[in-house]
Structures are given as C-alpha cells and as structure tokens.
Design an enzyme around this catalytic site. Structure first.
Site, PDB file in Angstrom:
ATOM      1  N   TYR A  36      23.132  48.312  41.481  1.00  0.00           N
ATOM      2  CA  TYR A  36      22.750  49.361  42.282  1.00  0.00           C
ATOM      3  C   TYR A  36      23.534  50.644  42.583  1.00  0.00           C
ATOM      4  O   TYR A  36      23.367  51.621  43.024  1.00  0.00           O
ATOM      5  CB  TYR A  36      22.329  48.902  43.680  1.00  0.00           C
ATOM      6  CG  TYR A  36      21.352  47.958  43.703  1.00  0.00           C
ATOM      7  CD1 TYR A  36      19.995  48.118  43.130  1.00  0.00           C
ATOM      8  CD2 TYR A  36      21.610  46.509  44.388  1.00  0.00           C
ATOM      9  CE1 TYR A  36      18.862  47.063  43.171  1.00  0.00           C
ATOM     10  CE2 TYR A  36      20.511  45.610  44.019  1.00  0.00           C
ATOM     11  CZ  TYR A  36      19.075  45.971  43.908  1.00  0.00           C
ATOM     12  OH  TYR A  36      18.151  45.008  43.786  1.00  0.00           O
ATOM     13  N   ARG A  53      47.142  37.616  38.530  1.00  0.00           N
ATOM     14  CA  ARG A  53      45.920  37.668  39.450  1.00  0.00           C
ATOM     15  C   ARG A  53      46.231  38.557  40.817  1.00  0.00           C
ATOM     16  O   ARG A  53      45.930  39.549  41.080  1.00  0.00           O
ATOM     17  CB  ARG A  53      45.284  36.518  39.503  1.00  0.00           C
ATOM     18  CG  ARG A  53      44.577  36.059  38.428  1.00  0.00           C
ATOM     19  CD  ARG A  53      43.811  34.584  38.600  1.00  0.00           C
ATOM     20  NE  ARG A  53      42.666  34.874  39.663  1.00  0.00           N
ATOM     21  CZ  ARG A  53      41.925  33.903  40.032  1.00  0.00           C
ATOM     22  NH1 ARG A  53      42.307  32.661  39.614  1.00  0.00           N
ATOM     23  NH2 ARG A  53      40.948  34.165  40.658  1.00  0.00           N
ATOM     24  N   HIS A  75      39.254  41.225  30.430  1.00  0.00           N
ATOM     25  CA  HIS A  75      39.296  40.536  31.806  1.00  0.00           C
ATOM     26  C   HIS A  75      38.905  39.112  31.680  1.00  0.00           C
ATOM     27  O   HIS A  75      37.383  39.171  31.983  1.00  0.00           O
ATOM     28  CB  HIS A  75      39.200  40.979  33.005  1.00  0.00           C
ATOM     29  CG  HIS A  75      39.770  40.556  34.227  1.00  0.00           C
ATOM     30  ND1 HIS A  75      41.081  40.507  34.302  1.00  0.00           N
ATOM     31  CD2 HIS A  75      39.130  39.858  35.239  1.00  0.00           C
ATOM     32  CE1 HIS A  75      41.308  39.959  35.579  1.00  0.00           C
ATOM     33  NE2 HIS A  75      40.259  39.777  36.280  1.00  0.00           N
TER      34      HIS A  75
END
Length: 820
Positions: A134, A45, A91
C-alpha cells in the site's frame, strides 16, 4: 483384511558404522554454533558501521534504490518492489525485516534526517505502517549524498550472499549519519543506542576537528551541546551527555514541551506540543488514564488529543479547578512518559570490530572515512583524466597528417595490420591506434582539432590540480571540510530540542509529601485586578503599591489584596454572581501590566452573549455588602457574607427586559448614584436601602421619565468623587462623533430622597438629546474603544453645563489604576 508385512530381519550390515557420521561433543558444537550466530548478528544485522552509520540492511536498501533509479526527481514506486529487489539481490532475510528498515528510514519522528521519501501511511509513534503493497517510496536528496560518487571506486565492493552480484561494504556517506540519525540495536552480548543530533552542529564539530586535530571533547561540545531529537522536546541536565561524549556511555532526561493555557471558560490546562523521543500521544493518554483510575494522579478532569497535520501535535490535559497546573505537571513528569530517560551507548563497528566511542572518536572515524573517499575519488578521477589525455594526444598526432592516416587504413589488409602500421608510422600506442580506428571520419575535421586542443589544455590543468591535491594531505583535509560545509548549507535545519540546565528546573516534590492535596493550589497573598474592559488578572505578593502600578490603556473596576484560594464573586449584568478563585487568573508582574496579559473575565466565567462583567468582590465571612442598580431604576443591597456557597447564583430577581448596570461595595455612610440617559443624576444615602436576600427584586431607586432608562449606577465613598457625563444625539450612529464631555464634583449635586427624579447633570446643546456614557469615580479615566486614553476636560463647578467636545469617542470610563 490383509495384515501389514513384517519388518525385515536385521542383518550384520545394518550394524556397520556409516562413514558419513561424525561424533562431535555437544558442548563444542553448541559453543561453535553460538559463536557463529553471535558473529552474524553483530556484524550483519544489529550494529551500524561507524563510517556511514548504517546497518547492512539499511545500506543495501539505499544502494539498491539508487541502482533502481529511484531518485528524488523520479516518481514513487511500490515499497513491495523495493523490498523484493533488496531481498532477491542483496539481503537474504525476510521481507518484513527489510520493510521495517525501509519504514524507519522514512519516518521523520524516528530519523533526524530521513533518507527515504515515503508516500502513504508510514506509521506513527503509536501505530505501525501500512503493508508494503500500500505504500510507495523513493530516495530523498539526503540519501543521494549518501550513495553519491559510489561509481568512482571510492569504497570496496564485496560479493553478495550467492556470489552473483557485488555490493558496497560501506557507502561514501557525505552526511555523518551515525551521529545525525543515531542508531539502536541489540546484538549478542552487546547493544547500541545512539541519540540523533543536529546536522549543522555535527558538521561544524567535524570541520573544527579537521582544522584542529588535537581538539578536546570539551571544545567539540561547544559545537554539539547535546542531542537534537526529531520530535523536539526538552533535555534537562547535561551531566549525562558530557559523560557520554567522553566515554561513550551516559544518560539524560527528555521532557515534553508543555505550556499552561486557558483551555475553557473557567479551566486551565496543560497543552503538550512536543513529546520525548519515540513517545506517542496515545501512550501518554493511556498512562494518564491509568494513573487517574488508580488514584496515583490527581487534579486532571479530561485529556484530548487535538493533533492534526496542519497544527501538529496538540495534547490538551485539563486541570481541575483548585489544583496548581505546575504541580500537576510535575506529577505527570514523574508518573507518565511526558518525561523519559535516554541511555546512550555508542557502540559501532570500526574496522570490523565493535567499539564504544565518545564524540571525538565518532567524528574522527567519520573524518578518516571521508578522507579515504576523497583520496580514492581523486585518484580515480586522475586516472580517468590521464587516460583521456592519452587518447586526445593520439588524436592530435593523427590530425596533423590526416591524409596519411587514411592512406594507411585503406592500404591495410585488416584492422590488425592497420593498427600496427599506425603505431609504427605515427609512434602511437596500441590504445591510441585502436581509438583512432574506431572514430568516425567527421571527428577528424579542423574544428575538432580546436576542440581537442582545448580539451587537452583543460585535462592538463585538471591533472596538475589532482596531482597537487593528492600530494598534499592537508589540501585533502581542507577539501573534506569544504564539502561538509556545502552539505551543511544544503540540508541543515534549526535545532528542535531545547537543552536546559538542571538548576533551572523546579525541585520535584519529595516522595514523603506526594499526596493529592500537595497538588492543590497553595494559598498565597496576591492582588486581584478587574479592568473596565472586562479583563482580570492577579499579581502575586502584597507589595503592589500605586507608584509601581502601571495599567496601560485600561481603567479599573476593582482592585484589592486577597489570596489565591480566597473565593471571589464575579457579578454579571444578568444579576448572577459566579464564584472563582484569584489563583485561576494569569499571574502578572507588578512592574508592567497590559490588558493583553489578563483573561477575558466574561468568557472565563461562561457568561452568555451580551452579558457584561460589572464587578468582582471577595466572598466568605468577611465579604462586604454590595449595592446593585438596574436599567429600570431598581436598587438593591445584598450581604455577600450571607450567601450560600454555590458556584453560581442570582443576586436579584430582574423584571423582563431589565438588567444590572452597576454594582459596588457600600456602607451605610456611602452614597448611591443613578445617572439616566436624559441627564438626570440622583444621589441618596445607602442607609435608605435595607439589605435583602438574593431572591428579592429590590426597590425603586430612581423615578424615570417615560421612555428613558438608567445608564450608570455607582457607589460613592466621598463627595470628592467626580461625575463624568458624555452627551450625543440619539439619532447619530454609534461611534460617529465623539460627543461632548463634562467633569463635575459630586458635591455639586444636592442629595435627594430615594425614588425621586434627581437633578439635571448635563445641559444638551442643539442636536443633543441623550447621554451615551456616565460614571462616578475618584480619578476618572476615559478610554477609546481601542483602549487608548482619551483626555477629559478640566472639572467645572456647573453641574448642568454642556461640557467640551472630546478629541475621540469614549468607549469606557472608570477609575485610574492604583491602590488607595
């Protein structure tokens, strides 16, 4: 109501031990679990791989987008779709973490070379992005370089989280992304914070290291002088950078790029066009407001964010009058995010282990990775070409006796028998025989044979080149350097961040003297200059002498030695006097002064449209007495020392349609001169006019003929002054025809009493009936409307002569520059 049933009685079996329960010491379990968690955070990570410079989530995003075909020539797709594909296949974490990483890859203010082409609101340094539903995304050309060649066995693939798919353990990375884009992350017990750099500089350093494997860090810093932050700004000092490049840890200061500009009629401001890395204008504004409210920051009257997409960042900080903008800027550097420190901690994974590395080590790891990629790519291509050559050679054997090939195939019972017969008859391998059986007959024509022979020759040449490349390690290093050079030529961009030595920066104010008054402009000697074209400037110091003064393309209205905090009164044609300080004007060099270096004084003091600046004079106890003359022939003397201390006030009460045409310092022994448009000149002693208060309307200075007016009023300190008059026609258009000019000594005009008509100063020729311009000056200088000097005729003793034709139209007449 029925009572609840009682619990069953315990039996002996309930107390028997369960074989599935294992007793574990709590401290051992906590230790093992924490180590597993730490391992996961560090390797999966938080820390980037030193080879491709990417964290696992970033690598998976770029790889999956490439697998989805989201290339630069394709259209954008919803970011939510990308997030879903990455989360579902590669992932196993939350969608918010994936989207945050995707957004970062698309932000030009975060990444020096963004990898994702974002469409929509991807945020700013102050605000977060819009939701994934969006926004849209696709790969940029730079990202294609990161994932290119991945199908040529250049990197190892590992299983995904559920062993259903595979993913690359590292990307081929034709771009040194770790140094170019930097990285930041917090793991367990360690963290990384790497600064972005310029792509071209990093590649040049890598190529130098390829050619000179023993190159030192100091040599590499000749190519990479320091970080190149996406938002620009200024890096102050290089000691911390040099330390970070040596040992992997260090720090440096970044400052905003700020210029001192005129932001209002009478105000200067600090205009910020670049900010430190990841600092937004809203954060700066908030800190400034807090500092002003808490009285930690003085001298600021307003802050405006004028940033737009067309002009980029523009943050205007208005400085109060009387405060030194440079000192205010130093305070802002100290108290706001206009100056930030960046701590470098170059921690990345090398062969699965976290390491802290300097510049040379980071470059070497990347070079080794590219050598490995290039070697594996060449080996893969060599195998492919050998396989193809094997098939082509088989086809060429079959084409020699195509009829026999067809007979063998037709006479065989099945494909297996045909394959075995072909192998034995034509001495083919199993692969060649299988390939021939699968071909269409039209491929076995004479024309195809020519193509196959050409292809065979090309394959042989390619195989020899690849074998030679793989046999020569230096050739592979040279190829890596050449490919890096091509990448630099395609994607390099100019450096954005300026690096300055700490010695070049002003020394900050000591804490013991950091008071509000220490930010105010210091009172220092200077020379004030006001030109005939309405420009004002100052020259610091008092060593301004005539031989060094060169005011190109302009004439002087006023010039005297003063100080930066001494009040100055600017007199306007509407009768007002505006109080300013010379320190508010731009400071110029005494060696070379041009009009463009000054400030338009009328606009600076906020004069109304059509109102002109006539002069500037010192105020205070030692202020002089001045005389004003108006267009309707009124004269007035005013003692400036007696004026009240106001920002603006009127010196004379003007009649309707009247205005001041001239002003000058005057003593009793000086002369006052009026010149009218019908060529009348009157000079009389200044003592004939008694000083009056500011509310008075003055007295008659010259008696005017009906229909005529005063065009020029001057004070003369000697009869050696010269009178310049320029004639033209009242019916001619303005600027058409230069007219005629005459220069005459003032002593040629006899003095007369105040309120008389004076004497004729210019004889009109046919077609002339008016004076367009006139002046009384010790050393007259005429200028055209464009600011070029216009040669005046030689002086004449005839006060009523007609003069000579001018070579160009005159726009201004004044004194030549220089101190008396």
């Amino acid at each position: 109501m029925t009572p609840p049933p009682s619990p069953p009685a315990p039996t002996g079996r309930d107390h028997e031990p369960d074989d599935r329960i294992v007793d574990i010491d709590l401290s051992d379990e906590m230790s093992d679990s924490f180590l597993e968690y730490a391992y996961s955070v560090i390797y999966q990570r938080a820390l980037p791989d030193a080879r491709d410079g990417l964290k696992p989530v970033q690598r998976r995003i770029l790889y999956q987008m490439a697998q989805m075909g989201l290339l630069p020539e394709r259209g954008h797709v919803k970011s939510a779709r990308v997030v879903g594909e990455v989360m579902g296949k590669l992932h196993p974490h939350g969608d918010s973490a994936i989207y945050d990483a995707l957004v970062r890859l698309a932000q030009p203010f975060t990444m020096r070379v963004p990898f994702v082409d974002g469409h929509g609101n991807f945020g700013s340094p102050d605000d977060g992005p819009a939701a994934a539903r969006y926004t849209e995304a696709r790969l940029r050309e730079e990202a294609v370089q990161m994932v290119g060649e991945i199908d040529e066995d250049v990197v190892d693939f590992v299983p995904n989280y559920d062993n259903q798919l595979t993913q690359p353990s590292v990307l081929p990375a034709a771009i040194p992304a770790l140094l170019v884009n930097g990285a930041s992350g917090i793991a367990v017990g360690m963290a990384t914070n790497m600064a972005p750099h310029n792509l071209g500089e990093v590649i040049n350093a890598a190529r130098h290291l390829i050619d000179h494997p023993d190159a030192s860090t100091e040599e590499l810093m000749g190519f990479v002088p320091g970080p190149d932050l996406p938002g620009g700004g200024i890096i102050v000092g290089t000691e911390g950078i040099a330390e970070a490049y040596q040992v992997g840890r260090g720090s440096f200061k970044t400052r905003a790029r700020v210029s001192i500009e005129q932001v209002g009629p009478r105000s200067q401001g600090l205009v910020v066009t670049e900010l430190p890395y990841l600092v937004g204008p809203e954060r700066v504004i908030e800190k400034i407001k807090d500092g002003v409210i808490n009285k930690k920051i003085q001298g600021i009257s307003d802050v405006n964010d004028l940033t737009d997409r067309q002009h980029g960042l523009r943050l205007v900080i208005t400085v109060k009058s009387g405060f030194d903008p440079q000192l205010v800027l130093q305070a802002l550097y100290r108290l706001t995010p206009l100056e930030e420190s960046f701590s470098i901690n170059n921690v990345a994974l090398v062969e699965g282990q976290p390491r802290t590395m300097g510049l040379r080590e980071l470059l070497q790891v990347y070079i080794d990775h590219r050598i490995s990629v290039t070697t594996r790519r060449s080996t893969f291509r060599l195998g492919k070409k050998r396989d193809r050559l094997h098939l082509v050679e088989g086809l060429l054997i079959a084409i020699v006796d195509i009829d026999e090939v067809i007979h063998v195939i037709r006479s065989s019972d099945d494909s297996a028998a045909a394959k075995a017969t072909l192998q034995s008859v034509f001495d083919l391998t199993e692969i060649q025989a299988e390939y021939i059986l699968e071909l269409r007959l039209r491929r076995l024509t004479k024309f195809s044979r020519i193509e196959l022979e050409t292809e065979r020759d090309e394959l042989v040449a390619d195989i020899e080149a690849l074998e030679a490349l793989l046999a020569d390690p230096q050739a592979i290093r040279d190829l890596v350097g050449h490919e890096l050079g091509e990448t630099s030529r395609r994607f390099d961009s100019p450096r954005r961040t300026e690096i300055r030595s700490a010695e070049d920066e002003p020394v900050p104010t000591p804490k013991a003297t950091r008071t509000p008054t220490s930010l105010e402009r210091q009172d220092a000697p200077c020379v004030l200059i006001l030109t005939a074209t309405g420009l004002a400037a100052r020259i610091d110091g008092d060593e301004f002498t005539t031989p060094r003064a060169r005011l190109s393309h302009d004439a002087l209205l006023a010039q005297w030695r003063t100080s930066t905090r001494s009040p100055v009164g600017v007199v306007l044609s509407d009768g007002q006097v505006i109080t300013v300080e010379p320190g508010e004007f731009p400071a110029l060099s005494a060696e070379k002064i041009t009009p463009k270096d000054g400030v338009d004084l009328a606009g600076f003091v906020g004069a109304d449209k059509g109102v002109r600046v006539l002069g500037a004079f010192p105020l205070g106890e030692k202020a002089p007495v001045i005389a004003l003359g108006t267009r309707q022939g009124v004269v007035k003397r005013v003692e400036l020392a007696a004026l009240p201390q106001k920002t603006s006030q009127h010196l004379i009460s003007l009649k309707p349609d009247d205005q001041v045409v001239g002003v000058g310092m005057v003593a009793d022994e000086d002369w006052l001169c009026f010149i009218t448009d019908d060529a009348q000149l009157l000079r009389f002693p200044a003592q004939a006019v008694r000083p009056q208060g500011p509310s008075a309307g003055g007295m008659t200075g010259i008696s005017l003929s009906e229909g005529h007016e005063v065009i020029s009023f001057h004070t003369a300190y000697s009869e050696d002054a010269q009178v310049v008059t320029i004639s033209s026609s009242s019916s001619a258009l303005s600027g058409v025809g230069p007219g005629r000019a005459k220069v005459t000594a003032l002593q040629a005009f006899p003095p007369k009493g105040r309120a008389t008509k004076g004497v004729r100063a210019h004889a009109f020729l046919k077609g002339e009936d008016i004076l367009t311009s006139a002046a009384v000056a010790m050393k007259p200088l005429a200028l055209s409307a464009g600011g070029r000097a216009v040669e005046l005729p030689e002086p004449t003793d005839k006060r009523d002569g007609s003069g000579s034709v001018l070579p160009a139209t005159v726009g201004h007449v004044g004194n030549a520059p220089g101190l008396d």
